[in-house]
Scaffold this active site. Structure first.
Site, PDB file in Angstrom:
ATOM      1  N   PRO A 283       0.820  -1.217   0.000  1.00 24.31           N
ATOM      2  CA  PRO A 283       0.000   0.000   0.000  1.00 24.31           C
ATOM      3  C   PRO A 283       0.853   1.266   0.000  1.00 24.31           C
ATOM      4  O   PRO A 283       1.904   1.317   0.630  1.00 24.31           O
ATOM      5  CB  PRO A 283      -0.787  -0.101   1.307  1.00 24.31           C
ATOM      6  CG  PRO A 283       0.062  -0.946   2.198  1.00 24.31           C
ATOM      7  CD  PRO A 283       0.867  -1.861   1.321  1.00 24.31           C
ATOM      8  N   GLY A 284       0.403   2.276  -0.706  1.00 23.96           N
ATOM      9  CA  GLY A 284       1.074   3.571  -0.719  1.00 23.96           C
ATOM     10  C   GLY A 284       0.101   4.649  -0.274  1.00 23.96           C
ATOM     11  O   GLY A 284       0.064   5.067   0.885  1.00 23.96           O
ATOM     12  N   CYS A 351       2.842  29.424 -16.006  1.00 27.34           N
ATOM     13  CA  CYS A 351       2.352  29.903 -17.303  1.00 27.34           C
ATOM     14  C   CYS A 351       1.704  28.800 -18.127  1.00 27.34           C
ATOM     15  O   CYS A 351       2.212  28.454 -19.207  1.00 27.34           O
ATOM     16  CB  CYS A 351       3.517  30.535 -18.061  1.00 27.34           C
ATOM     17  SG  CYS A 351       4.395  31.685 -17.020  1.00 27.34           S
ATOM     18  N   GLU A 352       0.677  28.199 -17.607  1.00 26.95           N
ATOM     19  CA  GLU A 352      -0.087  27.176 -18.328  1.00 26.95           C
ATOM     20  C   GLU A 352      -1.524  27.235 -17.819  1.00 26.95           C
ATOM     21  O   GLU A 352      -1.733  27.314 -16.609  1.00 26.95           O
ATOM     22  CB  GLU A 352       0.432  25.758 -18.000  1.00 26.95           C
ATOM     23  CG  GLU A 352       1.887  25.564 -18.250  1.00 26.95           C
ATOM     24  CD  GLU A 352       2.184  24.291 -19.017  1.00 26.95           C
ATOM     25  OE1 GLU A 352       1.245  23.648 -19.527  1.00 26.95           O
ATOM     26  OE2 GLU A 352       3.366  23.968 -19.092  1.00 26.95           O
TER      27      GLU A 352
HETATM   28  N1  LLP Z   1       2.787  -1.397  -6.072  1.00 26.05           N
HETATM   29  C1  LLP Z   1       3.062  -1.071  -7.343  1.00 26.05           C
HETATM   30  C2  LLP Z   1       3.761  -2.029  -8.184  1.00 26.05           C
HETATM   31  C3  LLP Z   1       2.677   0.187  -7.839  1.00 26.05           C
HETATM   32  O1  LLP Z   1       2.937   0.507  -9.104  1.00 26.05           O
HETATM   33  C4  LLP Z   1       1.995   1.108  -6.995  1.00 26.05           C
HETATM   34  C5  LLP Z   1       1.596   2.426  -7.491  1.00 26.05           C
HETATM   35  C6  LLP Z   1       1.763   0.713  -5.658  1.00 26.05           C
HETATM   36  C7  LLP Z   1       2.152  -0.541  -5.237  1.00 26.05           C
HETATM   37  C8  LLP Z   1       1.075   1.610  -4.678  1.00 26.05           C
HETATM   38  O2  LLP Z   1      -0.229   1.924  -5.070  1.00 26.05           O
HETATM   39  P1  LLP Z   1      -1.175   2.777  -4.103  1.00 26.05           P
HETATM   40  O3  LLP Z   1      -1.461   1.931  -2.887  1.00 26.05           O
HETATM   41  O4  LLP Z   1      -0.443   4.010  -3.742  1.00 26.05           O
HETATM   42  O5  LLP Z   1      -2.376   3.066  -4.906  1.00 26.05           O
HETATM   43  N2  LLP Z   1       0.530   9.217  -9.190  1.00 26.05           N
HETATM   44  C9  LLP Z   1      -0.768   8.586  -9.183  1.00 26.05           C
HETATM   45  C10 LLP Z   1      -0.696   7.177  -8.605  1.00 26.05           C
HETATM   46  C11 LLP Z   1       0.324   6.281  -9.282  1.00 26.05           C
HETATM   47  C12 LLP Z   1       0.401   4.907  -8.688  1.00 26.05           C
HETATM   48  C13 LLP Z   1       1.559   4.156  -9.220  1.00 26.05           C
HETATM   49  N3  LLP Z   1       1.759   2.836  -8.697  1.00 26.05           N
HETATM   50  C14 LLP Z   1      -1.744   9.479  -8.469  1.00 26.05           C
HETATM   51  O6  LLP Z   1      -1.369  10.565  -8.013  1.00 26.05           O
HETATM   52  O7  LLP Z   1      -2.939   9.153  -8.352  1.00 26.05           O
END
Ligand code: LLP
Length: 423
Positions: A283-284, A351-352
């Site tokens: 989880p992130g 500037c966008e």
């Molecule tokens: N594991 C892998 C292999 C991933 O590619 C990702 C996120 C995670 C775990 C964690 O996912 P999470 O639990 O955070 O959803 N920048 C985008 C989100 C990109 C996610 C990329 N991969 C945003 O701001 O919504």
């Protein structure tokens, strides 16, 4: 008033916005804006449902540090027992910089360089989540020449629609990620025959900001089918890595709780006779997203045209999610004022025309007011850039009544310190 995302850590006392026991206006006065502020309590609290759901069985929670890789954030999760999901050599260096344990690290990513693989092998990461045949062969060659064995899992692309934004959906056949599930058994056979490879598990990550349990269960069923097929070939898979992706509430989303999602997946795993396997998760966003705010000051109020603009000192270089994904993020004053709300497009100075943080927000404002963009703990500072030669913001971690600066505001001259004039 609607509850603030990130409550109870983010809350109002009278007209003032507080994070834990720190008044946000005070932090902005002390450290300037734009300023990222995170609650350590909120991060720890977000981890608890994962820990509770997985207690009593072998598991490892690998915080996906791409969401927010500040060292103090990593330190918080390492101290709480987490490992890390990394996607680059740079992220591994961050783990090492906090004294983290590489044997609790899984290395994901669709394009790992030979240098990154060598470095990770050398430091002894726990598992490489392999995403292609070329990567498998390269890894095997590098491991053999280093006299090591690389532990791997295959990241399977289950062809499941996570029903999220197309840019953050990763588990569909048309995405660049993972190994098509119909090719996975053959690739496991190939991996098992390579002398420097040790097959350890299976992995899948179908997308991000997922607000529904069904896609997780559909992907899991595919994984369990595969595990059974692979084990029929005499190759054993010790762990299942369920990936990350659980969504949070920015506005009106109602994602399931982490413990509920995990519990339904464990029930499925157990029912199909796989209870003995170690479970990994990555989880992130769900660990840090609602722990953070971005503080920004109103520079100019521009009325009288077709739309009214509230121009603030934070911009798409500080927070790109609205510009990049059309993402809706909450915006609320740090000090509520009396007066008739007006409808504003909250935009940055870049500037966008794509440089906006929120559209059509009803707010009572004056120039000089301080605003908080909420749910800004994930994919916010981590995606910041220096576009328009804007130094990146400072970061503060709040813990109870204490506030620690965990990243200094970038100095403008550091932006061009590595550049060279031509003689
Ligand atoms: N594991 C892998 C292999 C991933 O590619 C990702 C996120 C995670 C775990 C964690 O996912 P999470 O639990 O955070 O959803 N920048 C985008 C989100 C990109 C996610 C990329 N991969 C945003 O701001 O919504």
């Amino acid at each position: 008033m609607t509850p603030l995302p990130g409550a109870p850590f983010l809350h109002r006392r009278g007209s003032e916005l507080w994070l834990e026991d720190v008044r946000l206006a005070e932090l902005a006065a002390a450290h300037g804006t734009p300023l990222y502020v995170y609650s350590r309590g909120a991060m720890r609290a977000a981890l608890v449902p994962y820990q509770k759901a997985l207690a009593g069985r072998p598991h490892l929670i690998c915080y996906a540090m791409k969401a927010n890789s500040n060292l103090a954030v990593l330190q918080t999760f390492a101290a709480a027992g987490c490992g890390f999901d990394i996607v680059s050599g740079g992220e591994l260096r961050r783990v090492l910089a906090i004294g983290g344990d590489p044997s609790r690290v899984v290395f994901s990513g669709v394009g790992k360089t030979a240098e990154e693989l060598r470095f990770a092998l050398d430091r002894g990461v726990r598992c490489f989540n392999v995403e292609s045949e070329s990567e498998l062969i390269l890894l095997s060659r590098l491991a053999a020449s280093a006299g090591r064995r690389a532990r791997i899992s295959l990241r399977v692309n289950p062809d499941i629609d996570a029903r999220t934004h197309p840019y953050i959906s990763t588990g569909l056949r048309g995405n660049k990620f993972g190994i098509a599930h119909e090719h996975a058994v053959a690739m496991y056979r190939q991996a098992a025959a390579l002398p420097a490879i040790e097959v350890a598990g299976i992995d899948c990550h179908i997308g991000s900001q997922i607000t529904d349990t069904a896609p997780y269960l559909a992907a899991l069923d595919r994984l369990l089918d595969l595990i059974e097929a692979v084990e029929r070939e005499g190759i054993s898979l010790a762990h299942i890595d369920l990936g990350g992706g659980l969504g949070i509430t920015y506005g009106d989303e109602t994602p399931p709780a982490a413990d509920a999602v995990i519990a339904s997946m464990l029930a499925r795993i157990d029912a199909r006779g796989h209870a003995h396997r170690e479970i990994l998760v990555e989880p992130g966003r769900s660990l840090v997203g609602n722990a953070g705010v971005l503080l920004t000051r109103v520079l100019v109020l521009k009325r009288g045209g077709e739309r009214s603009f509230c121009i603030v000192d934070a911009a798409m270089n500080d927070l790109v999610r609205p510009a990049m994904y059309d993402a809706w993020m909450g915006i609320t004053p740090c000090t509520l004022r009396d007066g008739q709300p007006e409808v504003w497009d909250v935009v940055g100075p870049i500037c966008e025309s794509g440089d906006w943080l929120g559209r059509e927000r009803s707010l009572a404002l004056a120039e000089g007011d301080l605003l908080a963009v909420t749910s800004a703990g994930a994919y916010a500072m981590a995606m910041a850039s220096n576009y328009n030669s804007r130094p990146r913001a400072a970061e503060v971690l709040v813990d109870g009544a204490a506030a620690h600066v965990i990243r200094l505001r970038e100095a403008v001259d550091s932006l061009y310190a590595d550049e060279r004039l031509v003689r």
